[in-house]
Design a protein around this motif. Structure first.
Motif, PDB file in Angstrom:
ATOM      1  N   ALA A 234       0.817  -1.259   0.088  1.00 24.11           N
ATOM      2  CA  ALA A 234       0.128  -0.140   0.007  1.00 24.11           C
ATOM      3  C   ALA A 234       0.933   1.253  -0.123  1.00 24.11           C
ATOM      4  O   ALA A 234       0.102   2.336  -0.347  1.00 24.11           O
ATOM      5  N   PHE A 235       2.431   0.981   0.547  1.00 21.04           N
ATOM      6  CA  PHE A 235       3.168   2.196   0.424  1.00 21.04           C
ATOM      7  C   PHE A 235       3.945   2.360  -0.734  1.00 21.04           C
ATOM      8  O   PHE A 235       4.626   3.456  -0.994  1.00 21.04           O
ATOM      9  N   ASP A 236       4.107   1.135  -1.409  1.00 19.72           N
ATOM     10  CA  ASP A 236       5.045   1.141  -2.673  1.00 19.72           C
ATOM     11  C   ASP A 236       4.517   1.681  -3.831  1.00 19.72           C
ATOM     12  O   ASP A 236       3.381   1.560  -4.141  1.00 19.72           O
ATOM     13  N   ARG A 237       5.284   2.628  -4.443  1.00 20.16           N
ATOM     14  CA  ARG A 237       4.635   3.569  -5.623  1.00 20.16           C
ATOM     15  C   ARG A 237       4.550   2.346  -6.861  1.00 20.16           C
ATOM     16  O   ARG A 237       3.529   2.407  -7.628  1.00 20.16           O
ATOM     17  N   ASP A 238       5.125   1.296  -6.681  1.00 21.60           N
ATOM     18  CA  ASP A 238       5.077   0.444  -8.132  1.00 21.60           C
ATOM     19  C   ASP A 238       3.769  -0.246  -7.892  1.00 21.60           C
ATOM     20  O   ASP A 238       2.991  -0.467  -8.787  1.00 21.60           O
ATOM     21  N   THR A 239       3.511  -0.800  -6.624  1.00 18.25           N
ATOM     22  CA  THR A 239       2.420  -1.774  -6.496  1.00 18.25           C
ATOM     23  C   THR A 239       1.163  -0.889  -6.215  1.00 18.25           C
ATOM     24  O   THR A 239      -0.086  -1.524  -6.290  1.00 18.25           O
ATOM     25  N   ALA A 240       1.210   0.281  -5.348  1.00 15.65           N
ATOM     26  CA  ALA A 240       0.156   1.053  -5.208  1.00 15.65           C
ATOM     27  C   ALA A 240      -0.234   1.904  -6.701  1.00 15.65           C
ATOM     28  O   ALA A 240      -1.483   2.490  -6.600  1.00 15.65           O
ATOM     29  N   GLY A 241       0.468   1.719  -7.661  1.00 14.68           N
ATOM     30  CA  GLY A 241      -0.239   2.424  -8.955  1.00 14.68           C
ATOM     31  C   GLY A 241       0.337   3.782  -9.096  1.00 14.68           C
ATOM     32  O   GLY A 241      -0.036   4.346 -10.181  1.00 14.68           O
ATOM     33  N   GLU A 242       1.095   4.222  -8.163  1.00 14.26           N
ATOM     34  CA  GLU A 242       1.497   5.558  -8.445  1.00 14.26           C
ATOM     35  C   GLU A 242       2.535   5.802  -9.453  1.00 14.26           C
ATOM     36  O   GLU A 242       3.547   5.104  -9.474  1.00 14.26           O
ATOM     37  N   THR A 243       2.539   6.698 -10.244  1.00 13.68           N
ATOM     38  CA  THR A 243       3.444   6.770 -11.466  1.00 13.68           C
ATOM     39  C   THR A 243       4.774   7.794 -10.819  1.00 13.68           C
ATOM     40  O   THR A 243       4.498   8.564 -10.135  1.00 13.68           O
ATOM     41  N   SER A 244       5.728   7.162 -11.628  1.00 10.80           N
ATOM     42  CA  SER A 244       7.036   7.732 -11.039  1.00 10.80           C
ATOM     43  C   SER A 244       7.118   9.130 -11.735  1.00 10.80           C
ATOM     44  O   SER A 244       6.620   9.394 -12.769  1.00 10.80           O
ATOM     45  N   SER A 245       7.728  10.007 -10.929  1.00 12.73           N
ATOM     46  CA  SER A 245       7.948  11.450 -11.407  1.00 12.73           C
ATOM     47  C   SER A 245       9.422  11.814 -11.241  1.00 12.73           C
ATOM     48  O   SER A 245      10.142  11.058 -10.327  1.00 12.73           O
ATOM     49  N   ALA A 246       9.909  12.781 -12.030  1.00 18.00           N
ATOM     50  CA  ALA A 246      11.290  13.218 -11.718  1.00 18.00           C
ATOM     51  C   ALA A 246      11.523  13.581 -10.322  1.00 18.00           C
ATOM     52  O   ALA A 246      12.624  13.501  -9.519  1.00 18.00           O
ATOM     53  N   GLU A 247      10.374  14.242  -9.636  1.00 15.16           N
ATOM     54  CA  GLU A 247      10.868  15.007  -8.335  1.00 15.16           C
ATOM     55  C   GLU A 247      10.912  13.572  -7.085  1.00 15.16           C
ATOM     56  O   GLU A 247      11.370  13.852  -5.982  1.00 15.16           O
ATOM     57  N   HIS A 248      10.311  12.381  -7.683  1.00 11.02           N
ATOM     58  CA  HIS A 248      10.677  11.316  -6.605  1.00 11.02           C
ATOM     59  C   HIS A 248      11.632  10.392  -7.152  1.00 11.02           C
ATOM     60  O   HIS A 248      11.876   9.415  -6.410  1.00 11.02           O
ATOM     61  N   SER A 249      12.474  10.847  -8.045  1.00 11.74           N
ATOM     62  CA  SER A 249      13.581   9.967  -8.471  1.00 11.74           C
ATOM     63  C   SER A 249      14.714   9.741  -7.386  1.00 11.74           C
ATOM     64  O   SER A 249      15.187   8.398  -7.557  1.00 11.74           O
ATOM     65  N   LEU A 250      14.790  10.648  -6.443  1.00 11.21           N
ATOM     66  CA  LEU A 250      16.017  10.448  -5.634  1.00 11.21           C
ATOM     67  C   LEU A 250      15.235  10.294  -4.170  1.00 11.21           C
ATOM     68  O   LEU A 250      15.806   9.990  -3.228  1.00 11.21           O
ATOM     69  N   ASP A 251      13.990  10.435  -4.061  1.00  9.00           N
ATOM     70  CA  ASP A 251      13.202  10.367  -2.843  1.00  9.00           C
ATOM     71  C   ASP A 251      12.602   9.128  -2.594  1.00  9.00           C
ATOM     72  O   ASP A 251      11.339   9.013  -2.925  1.00  9.00           O
ATOM     73  N   ARG A 252      13.476   8.131  -2.263  1.00  9.65           N
ATOM     74  CA  ARG A 252      12.819   6.994  -2.028  1.00  9.65           C
ATOM     75  C   ARG A 252      13.221   6.218  -0.594  1.00  9.65           C
ATOM     76  O   ARG A 252      14.353   6.844  -0.059  1.00  9.65           O
ATOM     77  N   ALA A 253      12.690   5.204  -0.166  1.00 12.87           N
ATOM     78  CA  ALA A 253      13.035   4.693   1.112  1.00 12.87           C
ATOM     79  C   ALA A 253      12.855   2.951   0.947  1.00 12.87           C
ATOM     80  O   ALA A 253      12.145   2.558   0.026  1.00 12.87           O
ATOM     81  N   ARG A 254      13.709   2.166   1.543  1.00 10.46           N
ATOM     82  CA  ARG A 254      13.710   0.844   1.401  1.00 10.46           C
ATOM     83  C   ARG A 254      13.099   0.183   2.693  1.00 10.46           C
ATOM     84  O   ARG A 254      13.735   0.712   3.839  1.00 10.46           O
ATOM     85  N   VAL A 255      12.382  -0.864   2.414  1.00 15.85           N
ATOM     86  CA  VAL A 255      11.896  -1.360   3.783  1.00 15.85           C
ATOM     87  C   VAL A 255      11.994  -3.136   3.576  1.00 15.85           C
ATOM     88  O   VAL A 255      11.722  -3.560   2.373  1.00 15.85           O
ATOM     89  N   THR A 256      12.709  -3.595   4.276  1.00 14.86           N
ATOM     90  CA  THR A 256      13.258  -5.092   4.418  1.00 14.86           C
ATOM     91  C   THR A 256      12.862  -5.924   5.617  1.00 14.86           C
ATOM     92  O   THR A 256      13.330  -5.469   6.733  1.00 14.86           O
ATOM     93  N   VAL A 257      12.082  -6.917   5.280  1.00 16.84           N
ATOM     94  CA  VAL A 257      11.687  -7.719   6.259  1.00 16.84           C
ATOM     95  C   VAL A 257      12.090  -9.309   5.856  1.00 16.84           C
ATOM     96  O   VAL A 257      11.444  -9.687   5.060  1.00 16.84           O
ATOM     97  N   THR A 258      12.915  -9.811   6.595  1.00 16.02           N
ATOM     98  CA  THR A 258      13.573 -11.117   6.352  1.00 16.02           C
ATOM     99  C   THR A 258      13.167 -11.895   7.614  1.00 16.02           C
ATOM    100  O   THR A 258      13.105 -11.407   8.726  1.00 16.02           O
TER     101      THR A 258
END
Length: 284
Positions: A234-258
């Motif tokens: 629900a938070f990931d832009r790829d799976t939530a359907g949000e289109t990527s934009s230039a302003e978000h190209s460097l504005d990312r965070a990673r969550v890993t649960v192993t």
């Protein structure tokens, strides 16, 4: 509390490595060679991520190794983990994105024939460097999909290849790196919220119960990961359907649960009694 230094972290990481090496008869010289190689490969990767011009001198400065040593280590083979990453992301997007779910919440069956098919579009969202046909072949080979007429159905939501040593070791490396970062962040209170780091251990269990215990933990672990995947999608832009934009190209965070679990019978340590030293007296 004493401050956390690099030496503290290195000792904690090196100790289990050394214990493993001693159990398997690996000598220190071989480990030292592999550590030097890891330094060089990591430096090479950092230069690539920074989009800098690669040079042996840069790697030498970053690692403290002589240029001739860097060149020698760079001449070795470098593994490529690209295929496994693509398969993971294809399965993850297919099973998590709302746009790829049916009305019951299950992964939708997709058309796959031709470059304009739904499956081709799915792969294109993950990577522009490979067509969808090799991905179809590999997913079928590992039993992750099945064909129903002109549609393809996802029948597994986890990519866990059996017996693939390289990929298994890549996961080991990635998990070690993320676990180390999580523990370090907790120790130095890097974030207001703590990262998950829990451990449960019992050491007096009947070995006959281990198969049942492994199955139970594996099932519950898969259920937990499914919950995590649904929540994070629900938070990931790829799976939530949000289109990527230039302003978000460097504005990312990673969550890993192993998650992992290991169950084994405890073996008693073989006691080696000291041998008497000295020469035997000659019998006359």
């Amino acid at each position: 509390m004493a401050s956390l230094t690099p030496s503290h972290v290195i000792r904690a990481l090196v100790r289990p490595l050394v214990e493993w090496c001693l159990r398997h008869g690996v000598r220190s010289a071989h480990v030292e060679e592999l550590i030097r190689e890891a330094f060089v490969r990591a430096a090479e990767n950092e230069i690539t991520k920074a989009q800098g011009a690669f040079s042996v001198s840069k790697v030498s400065v970053m690692t403290g190794l002589h240029r001739s040593e860097v060149s020698r280590l760079l001449s070795g083979e470098n593994s490529d983990r690209g295929q496994h990453d693509i398969l993971n992301r294809v399965i993850g997007l297919w099973s998590s994105s709302k746009s790829y779910r049916d009305k019951d919440g299950a992964p939708k069956q997709l058309t796959y024939e031709g470059l304009s098919s739904e499956f081709a579009a799915l792969v294109a969202k993950v990577s522009k460097e490979v067509t969808h046909y090799p991905i179809l072949f590999e997913l079928e080979r590992i039993g992750a999909i099945e064909y129903q007429g002109n549609l393809v159905r996802l029948i597994t939501q986890e990519y866990t290849p059996q017996g693939e040593v390289d990929y298994g070791l890549e996961l080991l490396s990635a998990d070690c790196a993320d676990l180390t970062s999580a523990i370090e962040a907790n120790l130095v209170k890097k974030h207001p919220e703590q990262s998950l780091h829990l451990r449960t251990s019992f050491d007096n269990i009947d070995p006959q119960a281990l198969p049942e215990i492994r199955r139970w933990i594996l099932q519950r672990g898969a259920e937990f990961q499914a919950l995590v995947r649904d929540y994070l999608s629900a938070f990931d832009r790829d799976t939530a359907g949000e289109t990527s934009s230039a302003e978000h190209s460097l504005d990312r965070a990673r969550v890993t649960v192993t998650a992992f679990a290991y169950a084994e019978p405890l073996e008693s340590v073989k006691v080696i009694m000291p041998k008497k030293r000295g020469r035997k007296k000659c019998e006359r």
